[in-house]
Design a protein around this motif. Structure first.
Motif, PDB file in Angstrom:
ATOM      1  N   ARG A  39       0.845  -1.200   0.000  1.00 57.12           N
ATOM      2  CA  ARG A  39       0.000   0.000   0.000  1.00 57.12           C
ATOM      3  C   ARG A  39       0.881   1.252   0.000  1.00 57.12           C
ATOM      4  NH1 ARG A  39      -3.273  -2.875   3.591  1.00 57.12           N
ATOM      5  NH2 ARG A  39      -2.298  -1.906   5.392  1.00 57.12           N
ATOM      6  N   GLU A  40       1.908   1.241   0.857  1.00 54.76           N
ATOM      7  CA  GLU A  40       2.789   2.411   0.922  1.00 54.76           C
ATOM      8  C   GLU A  40       3.541   2.584  -0.399  1.00 54.76           C
ATOM      9  OE1 GLU A  40       4.223   3.744   4.514  1.00 54.76           O
ATOM     10  OE2 GLU A  40       6.307   3.984   3.882  1.00 54.76           O
ATOM     11  N   LEU A  41       3.947   1.473  -0.992  1.00 53.78           N
ATOM     12  CA  LEU A  41       4.664   1.541  -2.263  1.00 53.78           C
ATOM     13  C   LEU A  41       3.802   2.165  -3.363  1.00 53.78           C
ATOM     14  CD1 LEU A  41       6.949  -1.149  -3.782  1.00 53.78           C
ATOM     15  CD2 LEU A  41       5.053  -0.323  -5.145  1.00 53.78           C
ATOM     16  N   VAL A  42       2.568   1.707  -3.464  1.00 59.40           N
ATOM     17  CA  VAL A  42       1.684   2.273  -4.490  1.00 59.40           C
ATOM     18  C   VAL A  42       1.465   3.759  -4.225  1.00 59.40           C
ATOM     19  CG1 VAL A  42      -0.630   2.209  -5.483  1.00 59.40           C
ATOM     20  CG2 VAL A  42       0.556   0.085  -4.981  1.00 59.40           C
TER      21      VAL A  42
ATOM     22  N   PRO B  36      12.158   0.535 -20.541  1.00 59.93           N
ATOM     23  CA  PRO B  36      10.876  -0.145 -20.755  1.00 59.93           C
ATOM     24  C   PRO B  36      10.295  -0.705 -19.460  1.00 59.93           C
ATOM     25  CG  PRO B  36      12.552  -0.955 -22.270  1.00 59.93           C
ATOM     26  CD  PRO B  36      13.261  -0.126 -21.249  1.00 59.93           C
ATOM     27  N   ASN B  37      11.186  -1.194 -18.594  1.00 60.82           N
ATOM     28  CA  ASN B  37      10.701  -1.783 -17.353  1.00 60.82           C
ATOM     29  C   ASN B  37       9.942  -0.783 -16.492  1.00 60.82           C
ATOM     30  OD1 ASN B  37      11.396  -4.402 -17.693  1.00 60.82           O
ATOM     31  ND2 ASN B  37      13.200  -4.368 -16.372  1.00 60.82           N
ATOM     32  N   HIS B  38      10.351   0.467 -16.570  1.00 58.20           N
ATOM     33  CA  HIS B  38       9.689   1.471 -15.739  1.00 58.20           C
ATOM     34  C   HIS B  38       8.199   1.539 -16.057  1.00 58.20           C
ATOM     35  CE1 HIS B  38       9.412   5.069 -13.240  1.00 58.20           C
ATOM     36  NE2 HIS B  38       8.593   5.548 -14.156  1.00 58.20           N
ATOM     37  N   GLU B  39       7.881   1.619 -17.331  1.00 58.40           N
ATOM     38  CA  GLU B  39       6.461   1.715 -17.701  1.00 58.40           C
ATOM     39  C   GLU B  39       5.728   0.410 -17.425  1.00 58.40           C
ATOM     40  OE1 GLU B  39       4.247   4.130 -18.587  1.00 58.40           O
ATOM     41  OE2 GLU B  39       5.922   5.351 -17.922  1.00 58.40           O
ATOM     42  N   LEU B  40       6.443  -0.692 -17.590  1.00 54.25           N
ATOM     43  CA  LEU B  40       5.837  -1.985 -17.283  1.00 54.25           C
ATOM     44  C   LEU B  40       5.484  -2.057 -15.807  1.00 54.25           C
ATOM     45  CD1 LEU B  40       5.157  -4.412 -19.010  1.00 54.25           C
ATOM     46  CD2 LEU B  40       7.320  -5.460 -18.367  1.00 54.25           C
ATOM     47  N   VAL B  41       6.347  -1.510 -14.960  1.00 55.29           N
ATOM     48  CA  VAL B  41       6.078  -1.474 -13.521  1.00 55.29           C
ATOM     49  C   VAL B  41       4.857  -0.607 -13.224  1.00 55.29           C
ATOM     50  CG1 VAL B  41       6.924  -0.647 -11.290  1.00 55.29           C
ATOM     51  CG2 VAL B  41       8.438  -1.947 -12.797  1.00 55.29           C
ATOM     52  N   MET B  42       4.790   0.564 -13.857  1.00 54.07           N
ATOM     53  CA  MET B  42       3.630   1.443 -13.636  1.00 54.07           C
ATOM     54  C   MET B  42       2.341   0.729 -14.018  1.00 54.07           C
ATOM     55  SD  MET B  42       4.766   4.162 -12.315  1.00 54.07           S
ATOM     56  CE  MET B  42       6.200   3.339 -11.634  1.00 54.07           C
ATOM     57  N   LEU B  43       2.385   0.056 -15.165  1.00 53.46           N
ATOM     58  CA  LEU B  43       1.223  -0.689 -15.643  1.00 53.46           C
ATOM     59  C   LEU B  43       0.841  -1.785 -14.654  1.00 53.46           C
ATOM     60  CD1 LEU B  43      -0.278  -0.487 -18.419  1.00 53.46           C
ATOM     61  CD2 LEU B  43       1.010  -2.506 -19.101  1.00 53.46           C
ATOM     62  N   GLU B  44       1.844  -2.495 -14.187  1.00 53.67           N
ATOM     63  CA  GLU B  44       1.599  -3.609 -13.285  1.00 53.67           C
ATOM     64  C   GLU B  44       1.059  -3.119 -11.940  1.00 53.67           C
ATOM     65  OE1 GLU B  44       4.931  -6.154 -13.572  1.00 53.67           O
ATOM     66  OE2 GLU B  44       4.011  -7.769 -12.403  1.00 53.67           O
TER      67      GLU B  44
ATOM     68  N   TYR C  59      -2.413  -3.952 -10.205  1.00 51.58           N
ATOM     69  CA  TYR C  59      -2.412  -4.439  -8.831  1.00 51.58           C
ATOM     70  C   TYR C  59      -3.393  -3.641  -7.984  1.00 51.58           C
ATOM     71  CZ  TYR C  59      -0.693  -5.444  -4.114  1.00 51.58           C
ATOM     72  OH  TYR C  59      -0.599  -5.800  -2.792  1.00 51.58           O
ATOM     73  N   ALA C  60      -3.312  -2.303  -8.111  1.00 57.18           N
ATOM     74  CA  ALA C  60      -4.192  -1.426  -7.328  1.00 57.18           C
ATOM     75  C   ALA C  60      -5.655  -1.668  -7.686  1.00 57.18           C
ATOM     76  CB  ALA C  60      -3.822   0.035  -7.550  1.00 57.18           C
ATOM     77  N   LEU C  61      -5.924  -1.923  -8.962  1.00 54.93           N
ATOM     78  CA  LEU C  61      -7.309  -2.162  -9.386  1.00 54.93           C
ATOM     79  C   LEU C  61      -7.853  -3.464  -8.805  1.00 54.93           C
ATOM     80  CD1 LEU C  61      -7.254  -1.077 -13.150  1.00 54.93           C
ATOM     81  CD2 LEU C  61      -8.439   0.057 -11.274  1.00 54.93           C
ATOM     82  N   ARG C  62      -6.959  -4.397  -8.475  1.00 56.30           N
ATOM     83  CA  ARG C  62      -7.382  -5.700  -7.975  1.00 56.30           C
ATOM     84  C   ARG C  62      -7.562  -5.718  -6.460  1.00 56.30           C
ATOM     85  NH1 ARG C  62      -9.742  -9.414 -11.106  1.00 56.30           N
ATOM     86  NH2 ARG C  62      -8.655  -9.749 -13.059  1.00 56.30           N
ATOM     87  N   ILE C  63      -6.826  -4.864  -5.755  1.00 52.21           N
ATOM     88  CA  ILE C  63      -6.843  -4.916  -4.299  1.00 52.21           C
ATOM     89  C   ILE C  63      -7.920  -3.988  -3.749  1.00 52.21           C
ATOM     90  CG2 ILE C  63      -5.468  -4.656  -2.202  1.00 52.21           C
ATOM     91  CD1 ILE C  63      -4.458  -6.828  -4.120  1.00 52.21           C
ATOM     92  N   PRO C  64      -8.906  -4.539  -3.024  1.00 48.67           N
ATOM     93  CA  PRO C  64      -9.965  -3.704  -2.444  1.00 48.67           C
ATOM     94  C   PRO C  64      -9.361  -2.615  -1.557  1.00 48.67           C
ATOM     95  CG  PRO C  64     -10.504  -6.033  -2.212  1.00 48.67           C
ATOM     96  CD  PRO C  64      -9.082  -5.961  -2.707  1.00 48.67           C
ATOM     97  N   GLY C  65      -9.803  -1.393  -1.757  1.00 50.86           N
ATOM     98  CA  GLY C  65      -9.305  -0.274  -0.971  1.00 50.86           C
ATOM     99  C   GLY C  65      -8.173   0.469  -1.642  1.00 50.86           C
ATOM    100  N   LEU C  66      -7.637  -0.109  -2.733  1.00 54.10           N
ATOM    101  CA  LEU C  66      -6.547   0.561  -3.435  1.00 54.10           C
ATOM    102  C   LEU C  66      -6.980   1.099  -4.803  1.00 54.10           C
ATOM    103  CD1 LEU C  66      -4.627  -0.333  -1.216  1.00 54.10           C
ATOM    104  CD2 LEU C  66      -3.057  -1.156  -2.955  1.00 54.10           C
ATOM    105  N   GLU C  67      -8.232   0.811  -5.157  1.00 54.09           N
ATOM    106  CA  GLU C  67      -8.705   1.236  -6.476  1.00 54.09           C
ATOM    107  C   GLU C  67      -8.566   2.747  -6.660  1.00 54.09           C
ATOM    108  OE1 GLU C  67     -10.633  -0.017  -4.135  1.00 54.09           O
ATOM    109  OE2 GLU C  67     -11.802  -1.751  -4.814  1.00 54.09           O
TER     110      GLU C  67
END
Lengths: 205, 205
Positions: free
Chosen positions: A57-60, A100-108, A112-120
């Motif tokens: 959560r803190e990371l996002v 490229p990895n940077h944007e892949l991380v943002m996407l991921e 992740y946030a969309l999947r975790i309740p409370g992080l949407e």
DNA sequence: GTCTATAAAGTGATAGAC
DNA sequence: GTCTATCACTTTATAGAC
């Protein structure tokens, strides 16, 4: 490793976690992998964070706060609005292809946030921040190139981010740089049609 | 559960896995969750597949093969090219919003493929298939509305997919339907500028 | 062939020595 | 405070009973 304050250790772990995620994805960011990357013993993790979930959560949140669109910060405007837009999009493309990895991380992380309740809401917030950054750029470009936007600048920002997201996604998938450049040509042309020359009543020296 | 052929069991498991992924994401698609969804005992999984990785490979391949852009299949063209494009994009948006999880799964699987060595080409392939489907649509629209495209149709398809990807991503993040509609308005307008009326030497009755 | 029962490895989290 | 050693649990995968 020398003693560090609690806040420093949290930051250190978040930073290490981001490196691990860039390398192996969110799934590979286990507590063991993270502390290994940070050069800490495993127990330090739960000394700094209640749980892995809390760290994520803190990371996002950290990413949402700090992921400035740095690409645009040192950006110089062109002679006309069309080339300003074109050069900005091109700078963005270069930034993506350089890391490229940077944007892949943002996407991921967004997924992740969309999947975790409370992080949407963080996913939404991250996306809105991109748009706000683009609004500022659009207004600066308008002032610089002596034009007015014929649509609400917020709507145009939405269009711009639609382009950058689409271009990012396409390049991640097919790595076709000339293809991406042709899309940028089109984007610059079509966005430039939304600019109309401004009539000056007076101007400052 | 009655005896089934090996190929049927594999399909059943892949299908169950897709339902689990839609519900809980790739990370939640454990062998246990999948066989539970399929109503099979755990051992059936490894009776059908060598490993979970093999199943995931087959799943991604299956999706790439079968993810037709069904949205466009029953699509009727409008009176002019601008409204044809507009209606098609709108139909696409409706499909996304009707089943948000579906697009989230596509996004997640693409990312998964990009992460797994040896599966990257499937991510590329899936993306190219979208583009090919759009090429067909663009050519049909051109014939139907009596226009020619002023850029290579493949480049235009790339632009269209850039739009649809960007619109999808934005909507998944912020769920702003009117905002997405305004982007579609712009997309239809700007794409329509790439169409020029065709001069007919002769025409068939 | 099918499935229960279990192995082997990896995970997040902690107790307890220092 | 710090870290080693370990727990409790979940994962993929398989052996062995029927």
């Amino acid at each position: 490793m020398a003693r560090m304050s609690s806040v420093d250790r949290r930051l250190e772990l978040v930073s290490a976690a981001l490196r691990v995620i860039a390398e192996r994805g969110v799934a590979g960011a286990t507590t063991r992998a993270i502390v290994a990357e940070a050069g800490m013993p495993l127990a330090s993790f739960h000394y700094a964070f209640e749980s892995r979930d809390e760290m994520m959560r803190e990371l996002v949140g950290f990413v949402v706060e700090n992921e400035a669109v740095a690409v645009f910060e040192s950006f110089r405007f062109g002679a006309d609005i069309r080339s300003s837009i074109h050069d900005a999009l091109h700078a963005y493309l270069v930034a993506i292809t350089d890391d490229p990895n940077h944007e892949l991380v943002m996407l991921e992380l967004m997924q992740y946030a969309l999947r975790i309740p409370g992080l949407e809401h963080l996913a939404r917030e991250q996306w809105v921040r991109y748009r706000v950054a683009v609004v500022e750029l659009l207004e600066a470009a308008a002032a610089n190139n002596g034009i007015e936007w014929s649509l609400p600048v917020d709507d145009i920002a939405r269009i711009v981010v639609t382009f950058t997201d689409g271009i990012t996604f396409a390049w991640l998938a097919d790595r076709d740089l000339p293809g991406a450049s042709r899309v940028i040509d089109f984007a610059a042309d079509s966005l430039a049609t939304l600019a109309t020359p401004v009539r000056l009543k007076e101007h400052t020296a």
